[in-house]
Design a protein around this motif. Structure first.
Motif, PDB file in Angstrom:
ATOM      1  N   UNK A  99      97.572   9.160  23.572  1.00  0.00           N
ATOM      2  CA  UNK A  99      98.291   9.095  22.304  1.00  0.00           C
ATOM      3  C   UNK A  99      97.482   8.817  21.267  1.00  0.00           C
ATOM      4  N   UNK A 100      98.271   9.776  19.773  1.00  0.00           N
ATOM      5  CA  UNK A 100      97.663   9.395  18.606  1.00  0.00           C
ATOM      6  C   UNK A 100      98.286   9.020  18.263  1.00  0.00           C
ATOM      7  N   UNK A 101      97.950   8.529  16.850  1.00  0.00           N
ATOM      8  CA  UNK A 101      99.094   8.360  16.034  1.00  0.00           C
ATOM      9  C   UNK A 101     100.137   9.251  15.807  1.00  0.00           C
ATOM     10  N   UNK A 206     103.641   4.211  25.761  1.00  0.00           N
ATOM     11  CA  UNK A 206     102.575   5.130  24.993  1.00  0.00           C
ATOM     12  C   UNK A 206     103.004   5.860  24.394  1.00  0.00           C
ATOM     13  N   UNK A 207     104.592   6.526  24.247  1.00  0.00           N
ATOM     14  CA  UNK A 207     104.580   7.274  23.063  1.00  0.00           C
ATOM     15  C   UNK A 207     104.458   7.135  21.645  1.00  0.00           C
ATOM     16  N   UNK A 208     103.899   5.651  21.171  1.00  0.00           N
ATOM     17  CA  UNK A 208     104.005   5.260  19.900  1.00  0.00           C
ATOM     18  C   UNK A 208     103.159   4.458  19.585  1.00  0.00           C
ATOM     19  N   UNK A 209     102.215   3.893  20.806  1.00  0.00           N
ATOM     20  CA  UNK A 209     100.601   2.869  20.644  1.00  0.00           C
ATOM     21  C   UNK A 209     100.158   4.082  20.877  1.00  0.00           C
ATOM     22  N   UNK A 211      95.925   5.557  21.677  1.00  0.00           N
ATOM     23  CA  UNK A 211      94.784   4.995  22.494  1.00  0.00           C
ATOM     24  C   UNK A 211      94.923   5.113  23.833  1.00  0.00           C
ATOM     25  N   UNK A 212      96.500   4.968  23.798  1.00  0.00           N
ATOM     26  CA  UNK A 212      97.140   4.860  25.702  1.00  0.00           C
ATOM     27  C   UNK A 212      96.786   6.254  26.170  1.00  0.00           C
ATOM     28  N   UNK A 213      96.562   6.339  27.277  1.00  0.00           N
ATOM     29  CA  UNK A 213      96.280   7.479  28.210  1.00  0.00           C
ATOM     30  C   UNK A 213      97.084   7.282  29.265  1.00  0.00           C
ATOM     31  N   UNK A 399      89.476   8.189  14.446  1.00  0.00           N
ATOM     32  CA  UNK A 399      91.320   9.095  16.009  1.00  0.00           C
ATOM     33  C   UNK A 399      92.414   8.171  16.015  1.00  0.00           C
ATOM     34  N   UNK A 400      91.805   7.053  16.061  1.00  0.00           N
ATOM     35  CA  UNK A 400      93.416   6.260  16.107  1.00  0.00           C
ATOM     36  C   UNK A 400      93.829   5.638  15.672  1.00  0.00           C
TER      37      UNK A 400
END
Length: 438
Positions: A99-101, A206-209, A211-213, A399-400
């Motif tokens: 997940x990225x911004x 993780x869809x919105x945060x 850094x989550x993988x 990136x994040x």
């Protein structure tokens, strides 16, 4: 994600250039099969030694063999060693979703990187890393990611800490709950029920945060203690928070350690806290702050800007330690920068230096008023562009949206005439975080 894409990366042969480099040392670099138990057991023994752990039991070995087949396993073998089938260096990778911004993209997850102390200073880690990054590039993966046990190793390969996290120790005898009290309810649930619900709650988070993988195979059962090789699973306690509509929005796993000298000073360790929304977050943390007989609550892999610190009556009751956690390495600049959203419009010409040459060159990033970015190779010569010189590690750190471009510029890691504009565009309002190790 398309299984064909995932399998293509998994099944690619070991990088020939790295294999040749290792061969000049009298060693052999190979990709292991995933259907040979003895081969896997030898690889696993080398990994556990590398991470200072004991040898796995037969149940742990068999469980790992069954659950880790999705991983691409690399080994360096020394055919002149007394036990030539025991790897002297190891590496594992797989394809997951990062997940990225404002978006997501496929990433090459990396783990299990070890070199035996008997074979140090022979360039084995570099050979494996360079080779596997080349494989990732050839597979079409735009970025690589890993969690680290040492901070000093991966910068030389172009990685940078993009999401730091915090550990917290809370003296709950010293403080009280000062946050909101949401409607809804908290209930104890079985570990099996926690295991069944956790993936859906986590995927919403993780869809919105950033850094989550994507959770790797076997991890949910490891957390819940529902794997055959789980140790003392009965010590885990599971709770859920459901909102007024009955939708499960939060889950937590924890253990309690009694204080035999004074039961009112027992402690809690949080192993997982998943909160989909502010109400779930407040309800779960209030539960732990107000637990009977508990003096200390410990948690890790938290955000470096936890709302909890504003929800307790005495902030000094919390001891917070931050550390680097999720490292990223850009492999395809247009793909990565085009996948995320931005906080402010701008036009930048990025002059990127890459020690491996994967991303070296100039790139023009245009961000519109809606925060969408488009990237093209080269200097588009657009009027008003902000020129930025940076390494691939610094680009990866940005990136994040957690790491400040202003800070990197002050540290001499970025050169630009308008670092404030760069920072304003890349920073993101949702704090980046990875809530576990892989």
């Amino acid at each position: 994600m398309d299984d064909t894409f995932v399998n293509a990366h998994h099944d690619m042969p070991a990088d020939p250039a790295s294999a040749a480099r290792v061969a000049r040392r009298g060693l052999r670099l190979t990709r292991l099969r995933n259907d040979d138990l003895a081969e896997f057991a030898a690889w696993q023994r080398s990994v556990t030694r590398g991470f200072l752990e004991g040898e796995r039991t037969e149940v742990q070995r068999d469980t790992g063999f069954d659950l880790l087949r999705y991983r691409r396993l690399i080994a360096v073998l020394d055919d002149s060693a007394p036990e030539p089938d025991e790897p002297v260096a190891t590496f594992a990778s797989w394809v997951g979703v990062l997940s990225v911004p404002g978006g997501q993209l496929p990433s090459c997850g990396i783990s299990g990187v070890t070199v035996s102390p008997t074979h140090r200073r022979r360039g084995l880690a570099r050979a494996m890393m360079e080779g596997e990054l080349r494989v990732a590039v050839e597979s079409g993966l735009p970025i690589a990611s890993l969690t680290v046990t040492e901070s000093t190793i991966y910068g030389r390969y172009g990685f940078a800490p993009a999401a730091s996290v915090a550990s917290l120790e809370l003296d709950v005898k010293r403080t009280s709950w000062a946050g909101p009290v949401p409607d809804g309810r908290i209930d104890f649930i079985s570990r099996d029920r926690w295991r069944a619900q956790a993936p859906e709650v986590f995927d919403r988070i993780r869809a919105v945060r950033p850094g989550e993988f994507e959770m790797p195979g076997g991890h949910w059962d490891r957390f819940a203690g529902t794997r055959p090789d789980a140790e003392k699973p009965g010590q885990l306690r599971a709770i859920q928070y459901a909102d007024v509509a009955g939708v499960v929005r939060g889950l937590a796993l924890y253990t309690v350690t009694e204080n035999d000298q004074d039961y009112t000073k027992s402690s809690v360790t949080l192993h997982s806290l998943l909160a989909d929304g502010d109400d779930a977050y407040a309800a779960l943390w209030r539960y732990f702050v107000e637990l009977d007989l508990i003096a200390t609550v410990r948690a890790s892999e938290l955000s470096i800007d936890e709302p909890l610190l504003w929800m307790i009556s005495d902030r000094r009751a919390a001891t917070v330690t931050t550390f680097d956690h999720h490292y990223l390495r850009v492999l395809d600049v247009p793909a990565v920068l085009g996948a995320r959203r931005y906080a402010a419009p701008g036009r930048f010409v990025l002059d990127v230096d890459d020690p491996f040459g994967f991303t070296t060159g100039e790139y023009t990033l245009d961000v519109d008023a809606d925060g969408a970015g488009t990237v093209q190779a080269g200097d588009a010569g657009a009027e008003g562009s902000v020129r930025v010189q940076l390494g691939v590690a610094e680009l990866s750190a940005l990136v994040l949206g957690q790491v400040s471009a202003v800070t990197l510029a002050a540290a001499g890691r970025i050169r630009t005439a308008d670092v404030v504009a760069l920072d304003r565009t890349f920073r993101w309002d949702i704090p980046a975080r990875l809530s576990y190790w892989y």
